[in-house]
Design an enzyme around this catalytic site. Structure first.
Site, PDB file in Angstrom:
ATOM      1  N   ASP A   1       0.807  -1.217   0.000  1.00 51.38           N
ATOM      2  CA  ASP A   1       0.000   0.000   0.000  1.00 51.38           C
ATOM      3  C   ASP A   1       0.847   1.278   0.000  1.00 51.38           C
ATOM      4  OD1 ASP A   1      -2.788   1.242   0.782  1.00 51.38           O
ATOM      5  OD2 ASP A   1      -1.380   2.090   2.225  1.00 51.38           O
TER       6      ASP A   1
ATOM      7  N   GLU B   1       1.161  -0.530  -5.049  1.00 50.39           N
ATOM      8  CA  GLU B   1       0.163   0.506  -5.324  1.00 50.39           C
ATOM      9  C   GLU B   1       0.845   1.866  -5.367  1.00 50.39           C
ATOM     10  OE1 GLU B   1      -1.685   2.574  -2.407  1.00 50.39           O
ATOM     11  OE2 GLU B   1      -3.529   2.999  -3.479  1.00 50.39           O
TER      12      GLU B   1
HETATM   13  C1  GLC Z   1      -4.001   3.475  -0.100  1.00 47.43           C
HETATM   14  C2  GLC Z   1      -5.331   2.794   0.102  1.00 47.43           C
HETATM   15  C3  GLC Z   1      -6.312   3.791   0.635  1.00 47.43           C
HETATM   16  C4  GLC Z   1      -5.805   4.307   1.937  1.00 47.43           C
HETATM   17  C5  GLC Z   1      -4.398   4.858   1.778  1.00 47.43           C
HETATM   18  C6  GLC Z   1      -3.763   5.102   3.096  1.00 47.43           C
HETATM   19  O1  GLC Z   1      -4.049   4.423  -1.077  1.00 47.43           O
HETATM   20  O2  GLC Z   1      -5.755   2.217  -1.070  1.00 47.43           O
HETATM   21  O3  GLC Z   1      -7.564   3.247   0.787  1.00 47.43           O
HETATM   22  O4  GLC Z   1      -6.664   5.280   2.417  1.00 47.43           O
HETATM   23  O5  GLC Z   1      -3.555   3.986   1.102  1.00 47.43           O
HETATM   24  O6  GLC Z   1      -3.387   3.902   3.695  1.00 47.43           O
END
Ligand code: GLC
Ligand code: MG
Length: 679
Positions: free
Chosen positions: A305, A375
């Protein structure tokens, strides 16, 4: 060993030939049975007759050696024996050569993460097993058959760690515990065991950038407890005056004053999500231990993440404003600054590559490859995204999520679809594996932005392109954004126009209470979509042109047809309405033309392509009543229709049109043996 002449040895020898060697008599029994003792196994006469020439007999029971030698040197025995010998030698050599050839010529097998779509479960919203209105792990276990039905074999579950839920699980209080709202560690173990027994892989969400402010590390850090003192990013500041202009993804300053420590701490998201200090090797160590904890439990991979946020510059200089004339005090959103000092900093890839090595350690067992997807939204800086693939020499993620198709609805058209597919394919480093995302828990649902009538064709795009598709729960039935009555999303509270709640509403399973999601009498954590009576799994099952059945059918075709799984992709057409591409495999006569309509009713003329036959046969259509074949000069589609046409040819399109074709994990098909080989 000396050989003895005489009756005794003879008697024993001959007895061995007829008696059960496993049968042992004790001496007493022998004495008590004079009849047996007196009875030799063969007559004394026959024994005496052979006695003279019997000295060498022992090893050649049954035939004297001389006799044996006499016969065996005769041509009729010798020749076949020699033939057999050389035949054995030749066969062994041939087998070795064949084995080496097969090894050398075999293309690499696709790993599990390349052969199945990845399905994202948002656990709060998938299935509630205990009636509290919030989904949980037991709920997911109850619904595993849904994945089997769809032929999906990899499931990514958004976070279910212990969390105060300021950001619904993306604020982790304890990485080694399951939040009671979602169940227990035993529930997790049971879920994982059931998934594995059904051949399903489980991908966890891993959140390295930050923890919850309730995490023990943060509590110890704000007290300056030795080991933990530098676990977070602390700087001197005066209350109410942030040390610089950096802004959080969720709006406003990234700095919050902590009265206990008397300093400001840094957070790229909510103030309840303090950023870990990845310049501290102890933080890397602790976070690596957590990866090992879950790998030992047997999870199959991680979605990493928010990784581009993991490091930031230590000089703390202000970031440049996008609009230099904007009054600095009004800059409070992510998009008003260039994040030169807070995103994608040098050193980030080293940390990820280190974790890849950890994953690889657990990947050695056959079939237990541990997968990594990252991500990172890099928008127009796609080369930054591609860095997460690693290099030819140092592996990193198996792929970074490809979020570019999320922009498909902006100016939806055949051109647009081609442009976005091309964007990824032309920037992806050679030899890497593509992937496609059309929705997730942070973005509005596709059906809403593109229009309901395009849901099936978008899913078809996802399932017919080369690479791994990712499907967010509900996309397989065309769930829509829901205007929820109460905002839950912290980002939605800051910016109501961009609330993420509408795409996080409970999964619509059936037209019963709470759409079959929960037995709760007190409502569900977010409202159920108003269309649940018609948009649900149960009602769509068995209806061949429903979004669900279309998804399922195309996913089965994708698995069955090796040209779709690992063949070439060649663009053949793009206009306002239609995007069309070929999928072909060297050596295979059967090839496919994928025709996707993202506009109005349209027709397309492919006569210029001599590689295509005059007529193409219908293999699959997302809408009913499609003709069974099409002339290549006039391929018609209606609004939102997807066609999979099949044709037979020995002409390869990609050899004549190399500039518009791509392939990953190239392989060729040998029809005589029905195998793939390296080429
Ligand atoms: C990522 C997740 C999102 C979250 C963020 C902070 O972007 O997909 O949902 O709010 O990280 O952890
Ligand atoms: Mg529950």
């Amino acid at each position: 060993m000396s050989l003895k002449k005489g009756e005794e040895s003879c008697g024993v020898e001959m007895k061995e030939g007829v008696e059960n060697a496993g049968f042992q008599e004790d001496s007493q029994a022998e004495e008590a049975s004079p009849r047996r003792a007196a009875e030799p196994a063969v007559s004394a006469e026959s024994c005496a007759a052979g006695e003279e020439s019997y000295t060498q007999l022992r090893p050649y029971a049954g035939m004297p050696k001389e006799v044996l030698l006499l016969y065996s040197s005769q041509a009729r025995y010798r020749v076949p024996r020699e033939i057999l010998f050389w035949l054995t030698v030749a066969c062994t050599l041939a087998l070795v050569a064949l084995t080496v050839t097969v090894i050398v010529l075999s293309p690499p097998c696709l790993s599990w993460w390349q052969t199945t779509p990845v399905y994202q479960v948002y656990p709060r919203s998938f299935k509630d097993s205990d009636g509290d209105g919030v989904g949980d792990l037991r709920g997911i276990k109850e619904k595993l058959s849904h994945f089997q039905y769809l032929n999906i074999k990899a499931v990514w579950i958004s976070p279910f760690y212990k969390s105060p839920m300021a950001d619904f699980g993306y604020d982790v209080e304890d990485f080694r515990r399951v939040d009671p709202l979602f169940g227990t560690m035993e529930d997790f173990d049971n879920l994982l065991a059931s998934m594995h027994s059904m051949g399903l892989k489980l991908i966890m969400d891993y959140i390295p950038n930050h923890t919850s402010d309730k995490h023990a590390w943060f509590q110890l850090s704000r007290n300056r407890t030795d080991y933990y003192s530098d676990f977070y990013i602390w700087v001197n500041c005066t209350e109410g005056i942030p040390p610089n202009n950096w802004v959080s993804v969720f709006g406003n300053s990234t700095w919050t004053y902590d009265p206990i420590r008397g300093q400001c701490y840094f957070h790229q998201f909510l103030k309840e999500q303090p950023d870990l200090n990845f310049r501290n090797p102890d933080v890397i160590k602790e976070m690596t231990d957590i990866i090992h904890f879950w790998l030992k439990k047997g999870v199959d991979g991680f979605r990493m993440d928010a990784i581009k946020h993991m490091l930031e510059a230590t000089h703390l200089r202000n970031e440049p404003q996008v609009d230099p004339n904007q009054p600095p005090e009004t800059v409070n959103t992510e998009f008003e600054l260039y994040h030169d000092y807070t995103y994608t900093q040098v050193g980030l890839h080293d940390i990820l590559r280190g974790w890849r090595v950890d994953l690889d350690e657990y990947s050695r067992e056959p079939g237990r490859y541990r997968f990594m997807v990252t991500e990172s939204y890099d928008y127009e800086e796609i080369e930054k995204t591609m860095m997460y693939y690693g290099t030819d020499f140092v592996k990193e993620a198996d792929f970074p999520f490809n979020f570019y198709l999320l922009d498909l609805p902006e100016g939806l058209s055949g051109f647009r679809a081609k442009e976005l597919v091309e964007l990824w394919m032309s920037n992806m480093p050679k030899g890497k594996w593509p992937n496609w995302v059309v929705g997730n828990h942070d973005k509005p649902r596709m059906s809403d932005r593109a229009g309901e009538e395009y849901v099936k064709v978008i899913n078809m795009l996802l399932l017919t392109l080369p690479g791994t598709p990712t499907t967010y729960y509900g996309e397989e039935i065309g769930m829509e954004n829901v205007n929820v009555s109460v905002t839950q999303d912290p980002f939605g509270k800051f910016d109501p126009n961009n609330s993420r709640d509408p795409s996080r509403t409970p999964m619509q399973w059936s037209n019963s209470t709470n759409a079959g999601f929960s037995d709760s009498k007190n409502g569900t954590w977010l409202d159920i979509g108003p269309k649940y009576q018609t948009v649900n799994v149960e009602i769509q099952q068995g209806d061949p042109f429903s979004v669900l059945e279309q998804y399922r059918a195309l996913n089965l075709i994708r698995e069955r047809e090796v040209a779709l799984a690992r063949g070439w992709l060649c663009y053949v057409w793009a206009d306002n309405n239609v995007f069309a591409f070929l999928r072909e495999l060297d050596g295979q006569d059967r090839a496919f033309l994928v025709v996707l309509n993202f506009g109005e009713n349209a027709e397309m003329d492919l006569s210029v392509f001599k590689e295509l036959p005059d007529r193409l046969t219908l293999h699959h259509s997302t809408l009913p009543n499609a003709p069974s074949s099409f002339p290549k000069s006039k391929i018609t589609t209606s609004k939102g229709q997807g066609l999979l046409l099949e044709y037979s040819t020995s002409n390869r399109f990609h050899t004549d049109h190399a500039a518009q074709c791509y392939v990953s994990e190239k392989a060729c098909y040998l029809s005589a043996l029905d195998i793939l080989y390296k080429c």
